[in-house]
Design a protein around this motif. Structure first.
Motif, PDB file in Angstrom:
ATOM      1  N   LEU A   1      80.690  88.218   3.236  1.00 19.75           N
ATOM      2  CA  LEU A   1      80.407  87.005   4.007  1.00 19.75           C
ATOM      3  C   LEU A   1      81.511  86.703   5.005  1.00 19.75           C
ATOM      4  O   LEU A   1      81.261  86.271   6.127  1.00 19.75           O
ATOM      5  N   LEU A   2      82.768  86.942   4.592  1.00 20.88           N
ATOM      6  CA  LEU A   2      83.888  86.703   5.497  1.00 20.88           C
ATOM      7  C   LEU A   2      83.828  87.623   6.699  1.00 20.88           C
ATOM      8  O   LEU A   2      84.019  87.210   7.845  1.00 20.88           O
ATOM      9  N   ILE A   3      83.570  88.908   6.451  1.00 19.98           N
ATOM     10  CA  ILE A   3      83.529  89.889   7.549  1.00 19.98           C
ATOM     11  C   ILE A   3      82.394  89.586   8.513  1.00 19.98           C
ATOM     12  O   ILE A   3      82.585  89.431   9.718  1.00 19.98           O
ATOM     13  N   PHE A   4      81.186  89.461   7.952  1.00 14.86           N
ATOM     14  CA  PHE A   4      80.035  89.304   8.834  1.00 14.86           C
ATOM     15  C   PHE A   4      79.892  87.869   9.336  1.00 14.86           C
ATOM     16  O   PHE A   4      79.333  87.642  10.391  1.00 14.86           O
ATOM     17  N   GLY A   5      80.452  86.925   8.549  1.00 14.93           N
ATOM     18  CA  GLY A   5      80.488  85.548   9.036  1.00 14.93           C
ATOM     19  C   GLY A   5      81.383  85.439  10.246  1.00 14.93           C
ATOM     20  O   GLY A   5      81.056  84.781  11.227  1.00 14.93           O
ATOM     21  N   CYS A   6      82.544  86.131  10.212  1.00 14.46           N
ATOM     22  CA  CYS A   6      83.449  86.130  11.364  1.00 14.46           C
ATOM     23  C   CYS A   6      82.801  86.783  12.563  1.00 14.46           C
ATOM     24  O   CYS A   6      82.925  86.326  13.676  1.00 14.46           O
ATOM     25  N   ARG A   7      82.094  87.884  12.288  1.00 13.25           N
ATOM     26  CA  ARG A   7      81.414  88.567  13.396  1.00 13.25           C
ATOM     27  C   ARG A   7      80.367  87.658  14.022  1.00 13.25           C
ATOM     28  O   ARG A   7      80.221  87.582  15.232  1.00 13.25           O
ATOM     29  N   SER A   8      79.635  86.973  13.145  1.00 10.93           N
ATOM     30  CA  SER A   8      78.607  86.073  13.651  1.00 10.93           C
ATOM     31  C   SER A   8      79.235  84.949  14.470  1.00 10.93           C
ATOM     32  O   SER A   8      78.730  84.582  15.518  1.00 10.93           O
ATOM     33  N   GLN A   9      80.381  84.406  13.979  1.00  4.50           N
ATOM     34  CA  GLN A   9      81.055  83.344  14.712  1.00  4.50           C
ATOM     35  C   GLN A   9      81.552  83.842  16.052  1.00  4.50           C
ATOM     36  O   GLN A   9      81.475  83.154  17.059  1.00  4.50           O
ATOM     37  N   LYS A  10      82.048  85.085  16.068  1.00  3.37           N
ATOM     38  CA  LYS A  10      82.496  85.659  17.337  1.00  3.37           C
ATOM     39  C   LYS A  10      81.335  85.753  18.317  1.00  3.37           C
ATOM     40  O   LYS A  10      81.482  85.527  19.513  1.00  3.37           O
ATOM     41  N   SER A  11      80.163  86.082  17.782  1.00  2.00           N
ATOM     42  CA  SER A  11      78.983  86.164  18.637  1.00  2.00           C
ATOM     43  C   SER A  11      78.648  84.804  19.231  1.00  2.00           C
ATOM     44  O   SER A  11      78.193  84.709  20.356  1.00  2.00           O
ATOM     45  N   VAL A  12      78.900  83.743  18.457  1.00  2.00           N
ATOM     46  CA  VAL A  12      78.604  82.402  18.959  1.00  2.00           C
ATOM     47  C   VAL A  12      79.647  81.956  19.970  1.00  2.00           C
ATOM     48  O   VAL A  12      79.346  81.395  21.020  1.00  2.00           O
ATOM     49  N   ASP A  13      80.921  82.226  19.657  1.00  2.00           N
ATOM     50  CA  ASP A  13      81.998  81.707  20.489  1.00  2.00           C
ATOM     51  C   ASP A  13      82.485  82.690  21.545  1.00  2.00           C
ATOM     52  O   ASP A  13      83.225  82.323  22.433  1.00  2.00           O
ATOM     53  N   GLY A  14      82.119  83.954  21.432  1.00  2.00           N
ATOM     54  CA  GLY A  14      82.645  84.969  22.330  1.00  2.00           C
ATOM     55  C   GLY A  14      82.027  84.929  23.703  1.00  2.00           C
ATOM     56  O   GLY A  14      81.112  84.160  23.986  1.00  2.00           O
ATOM     57  N   VAL A  15      82.531  85.804  24.596  1.00  6.55           N
ATOM     58  CA  VAL A  15      82.091  85.772  25.989  1.00  6.55           C
ATOM     59  C   VAL A  15      80.615  86.071  26.142  1.00  6.55           C
ATOM     60  O   VAL A  15      79.982  85.617  27.086  1.00  6.55           O
ATOM     61  N   GLN A  16      80.041  86.849  25.206  1.00  5.34           N
ATOM     62  CA  GLN A  16      78.635  87.196  25.358  1.00  5.34           C
ATOM     63  C   GLN A  16      77.716  85.985  25.223  1.00  5.34           C
ATOM     64  O   GLN A  16      76.560  86.040  25.602  1.00  5.34           O
ATOM     65  N   GLU A  17      78.223  84.876  24.649  1.00  9.36           N
ATOM     66  CA  GLU A  17      77.412  83.683  24.509  1.00  9.36           C
ATOM     67  C   GLU A  17      77.509  82.765  25.726  1.00  9.36           C
ATOM     68  O   GLU A  17      76.845  81.749  25.787  1.00  9.36           O
ATOM     69  N   LYS A  18      78.355  83.084  26.680  1.00  8.17           N
ATOM     70  CA  LYS A  18      78.384  82.317  27.919  1.00  8.17           C
ATOM     71  C   LYS A  18      77.084  82.555  28.675  1.00  8.17           C
ATOM     72  O   LYS A  18      76.489  83.637  28.581  1.00  8.17           O
ATOM     73  N   PRO A  19      76.632  81.598  29.447  1.00 10.92           N
ATOM     74  CA  PRO A  19      75.372  81.809  30.160  1.00 10.92           C
ATOM     75  C   PRO A  19      75.521  82.826  31.288  1.00 10.92           C
ATOM     76  O   PRO A  19      76.571  82.923  31.931  1.00 10.92           O
ATOM     77  N   ASN A  20      74.454  83.560  31.515  1.00 11.66           N
ATOM     78  CA  ASN A  20      74.381  84.363  32.730  1.00 11.66           C
ATOM     79  C   ASN A  20      74.223  83.406  33.912  1.00 11.66           C
ATOM     80  O   ASN A  20      73.786  82.262  33.744  1.00 11.66           O
ATOM     81  N   ILE A  21      74.560  83.896  35.105  1.00  9.16           N
ATOM     82  CA  ILE A  21      74.412  83.074  36.316  1.00  9.16           C
ATOM     83  C   ILE A  21      73.692  83.894  37.379  1.00  9.16           C
ATOM     84  O   ILE A  21      74.161  84.963  37.773  1.00  9.16           O
ATOM     85  N   LEU A  22      72.556  83.400  37.820  1.00  9.91           N
ATOM     86  CA  LEU A  22      71.811  83.995  38.931  1.00  9.91           C
ATOM     87  C   LEU A  22      71.850  83.021  40.092  1.00  9.91           C
ATOM     88  O   LEU A  22      71.244  81.944  40.035  1.00  9.91           O
TER      89      LEU A  22
ATOM     90  N   ASN B   1      75.430  95.374  27.458  1.00 17.16           N
ATOM     91  CA  ASN B   1      76.789  94.900  27.693  1.00 17.16           C
ATOM     92  C   ASN B   1      76.982  93.563  26.993  1.00 17.16           C
ATOM     93  O   ASN B   1      76.128  92.687  27.064  1.00 17.16           O
ATOM     94  N   GLU B   2      78.077  93.391  26.294  1.00 17.91           N
ATOM     95  CA  GLU B   2      78.333  92.115  25.635  1.00 17.91           C
ATOM     96  C   GLU B   2      78.730  91.026  26.633  1.00 17.91           C
ATOM     97  O   GLU B   2      78.789  89.856  26.292  1.00 17.91           O
ATOM     98  N   LYS B   3      78.996  91.410  27.855  1.00 16.30           N
ATOM     99  CA  LYS B   3      79.427  90.438  28.852  1.00 16.30           C
ATOM    100  C   LYS B   3      78.225  89.760  29.511  1.00 16.30           C
ATOM    101  O   LYS B   3      77.188  90.379  29.734  1.00 16.30           O
ATOM    102  N   PRO B   4      78.371  88.478  29.885  1.00 20.45           N
ATOM    103  CA  PRO B   4      77.342  87.826  30.695  1.00 20.45           C
ATOM    104  C   PRO B   4      77.424  88.347  32.125  1.00 20.45           C
ATOM    105  O   PRO B   4      78.427  88.950  32.518  1.00 20.45           O
ATOM    106  N   PHE B   5      76.385  88.108  32.903  1.00 23.81           N
ATOM    107  CA  PHE B   5      76.401  88.575  34.288  1.00 23.81           C
ATOM    108  C   PHE B   5      76.416  87.415  35.272  1.00 23.81           C
ATOM    109  O   PHE B   5      75.966  86.309  34.987  1.00 23.81           O
ATOM    110  N   PHE B   6      76.969  87.713  36.450  1.00 24.93           N
ATOM    111  CA  PHE B   6      76.877  86.838  37.623  1.00 24.93           C
ATOM    112  C   PHE B   6      76.268  87.670  38.741  1.00 24.93           C
ATOM    113  O   PHE B   6      76.810  88.700  39.137  1.00 24.93           O
ATOM    114  N   ILE B   7      75.110  87.239  39.233  1.00 29.74           N
ATOM    115  CA  ILE B   7      74.446  87.923  40.341  1.00 29.74           C
ATOM    116  C   ILE B   7      74.436  87.001  41.552  1.00 29.74           C
ATOM    117  O   ILE B   7      73.887  85.897  41.501  1.00 29.74           O
TER     118      ILE B   7
END
Length: 475
Positions: free
Chosen positions: A11-32, A200-206
């Motif tokens: 739970l600690l390992i995958f909970g941290c991964r899940s939290q990273k998914s929520v707080d990490g750069v990939q959760e920032k919105p894309n911008i078009l 790509n884990e990164k959001p995009f700006f177009i």
């Protein structure tokens, strides 16, 4: 006990991964960011167009915020420079369409301006990359001259690194003036970039910078025929090519929505729609606004602007807040994470508090500096201030009466309008409100002095018989 410990570790390992998914750069919105060329304020259905339905573009405002007091500069290059730098033309000194032209016999001498966006500029592309974004510049560039780093149609692939872009479209600009003016091609490029970014884990700006609706106005034959059958003319106001091009542009926005929906990224993408200047008033009537592209009046600088991000922003709002193209940079940076890793002057304010909570900005004044000649639009060296509902235009040394066949008057003037009561700028209030005019002119002058920008000066070669003789820039 052992199984419980293993479960806790899991739970600690995958909970941290899940939290990273929520707080990490990939959760920032894309911008078009969809940027249109020469699209006038009333040319979209939701702004008053009764000739063409634009349901897909309308959707951006209906599911987001539609601004009715959004401003840019009167022409292409200056608005693009202010968008990418977040700076007034008085600061970046790119107030003239490049490569440039002059009218050497006019009454005023235009100050010197730069003809290439400097490579060292900390652009919005670079700022978003520093916030973890993958970036694309698709379509019209118009911030470099000739073969330097790009030109009118595109930013060169070899130069993209200097301006903060990971990708530029693969065209050579050959579509300019042909087919549908590249609308389908650039839309395909945007969709392809989105698809390639899915792994790509990164959001995009177009930055999707269309060439339409700039002249020559062209559109698919089937849409042109549709408006011919409706009885619209083939030339002049509301002509079949212009109306067909608007519908084609709207269809392209619909394709973008469908593609993002299929990729399940629509709700996490900020969609922004803006025009670079007012419409050419020989193709589409900008009423109730006065004049059109190139002019300091509302028809030249007030444009459609909509933002959609229902996940976090207000929905179905019509905002009367006065905003400026210089506000785009700080707004996008705030949306993308707020980091700026280089010192860079920003003249605008972030719209994020307004987009999220409807808060007003701590600003009641907007400025423009347009010290150039372009007689076809009625443009002479001028500067503008809007404070509250009042707008003052200062013409430095001459004036062109566009309504009177471009009649030239070799005298400067100051004009004052109440935009709330007179959106068409039909009643000059200078004589009725001399103190208001004097105070606004002083505030405008003080702002220009604070920027350190050079001002227009009297031209010793002034020749009223030759004021419209144009001299093109020579490298």
């Amino acid at each position: 006990m052992k199984s419980c410990l293993l479960l806790l570790v899991y739970l600690l390992i995958f909970g941290c991964r899940s939290q990273k998914s929520v707080d990490g750069v990939q959760e920032k919105p894309n911008i078009l960011f969809i940027f249109i060329d020469d699209l006038g304020w009333p040319a979209i259905e939701s702004y008053g167009n009764q000739h063409v339905k634009t349901p897909h573009i309308n959707r951006i405002g209906e599911e987001g915020i539609r601004f009715t007091n959004a401003y840019v500069t009167p022409q292409c290059t200056p608005s693009r420079a202010s968008l990418l730098t977040g700076q007034h033309t008085a600061i970046n000194t790119m107030w003239h369409v490049i490569p440039g032209y002059s009218f050497p016999n006019a009454r005023m001498r235009e100050p010197e301006y730069i003809r290439d966006l400097p490579r060292e500029t900390y652009t919005i592309g670079e700022a978003l990359k520093d916030n973890g974004y993958t970036t694309a510049m698709l379509g019209k560039w118009h911030l470099s001259i000739y073969e330097n780093d790009g030109y009118y149609t595109r930013l060169f692939d070899s130069a993209k690194v200097h301006y903060g872009f990971d990708y530029v479209d693969r065209s050579t600009g050959e579509y300019q003036g042909k087919g549908d003016k590249g609308v389908d091609m650039l839309t395909d490029e945007a969709i392809g970039f989105m698809k390639n970014n899915q792994e790509n884990e990164k959001p995009f700006f177009i930055y999707l910078s269309h060439h339409t609706i700039h002249g020559p106005v062209i559109a698919p034959e089937n849409l042109v025929n549709k408006y011919k059958e409706k009885g619209y003319p083939e030339d002049g106001l509301f002509n079949v090519y212009y109306l067909a091009a608007l519908e084609h542009l709207d269809n392209s926005v619909g394709r973008l929505f469908s593609a993002m929906d299929e990729m399940s990224i629509l709700e996490n993408t900020v969609v922004i729609f803006l025009s670079d200047n007012g419409g050419v008033d020989k193709f589409f009537d900008n009423a109730p606004l006065r004049w059109g592209k190139g002019a300091p009046y509302e028809g030249g600088i007030r444009v459609p602007f909509m933002v959609r991000y229902p996940k976090k922003f207000k929905k179905g709002i019509v905002s009367e807040l006065p905003v400026h193209v210089i506000d785009m940079y700080p707004t996008l940076v705030d949306i993308g994470g707020g980091e700026m890793k280089m010192e860079h002057q920003l003249d605008g304010l972030s719209l994020l508090p307004h987009l999220r909570e409807g808060k007003n900005l701590e600003r009641d004044v907007l400025f423009w500096y347009t010290p150039l000649y372009d007689p076809q639009w009625g443009a002479v060296p001028s500067a503008i201030i809007r404070k509250g509902d009042y707008k003052l235009i200062k013409f430095y040394g001459d004036y062109i009466e566009k309504e009177k066949d471009l009649n030239y008057l070799p005298e400067g003037r100051v004009e004052l309008y109440n935009l709330k009561e007179d959106i068409g700028e039909s009643k000059d209030l200078v004589n009725e409100m001399p103190e208001k005019a004097k105070n606004l002119e002083r505030e405008l002058d003080d702002w220009l002095v604070s920027t350190g920008v050079a001002l227009p000066t009297l031209n010793e070669k002034f020749d009223q018989e030759k004021v419209y003789e144009r001299e093109n820039y020579r490298k």
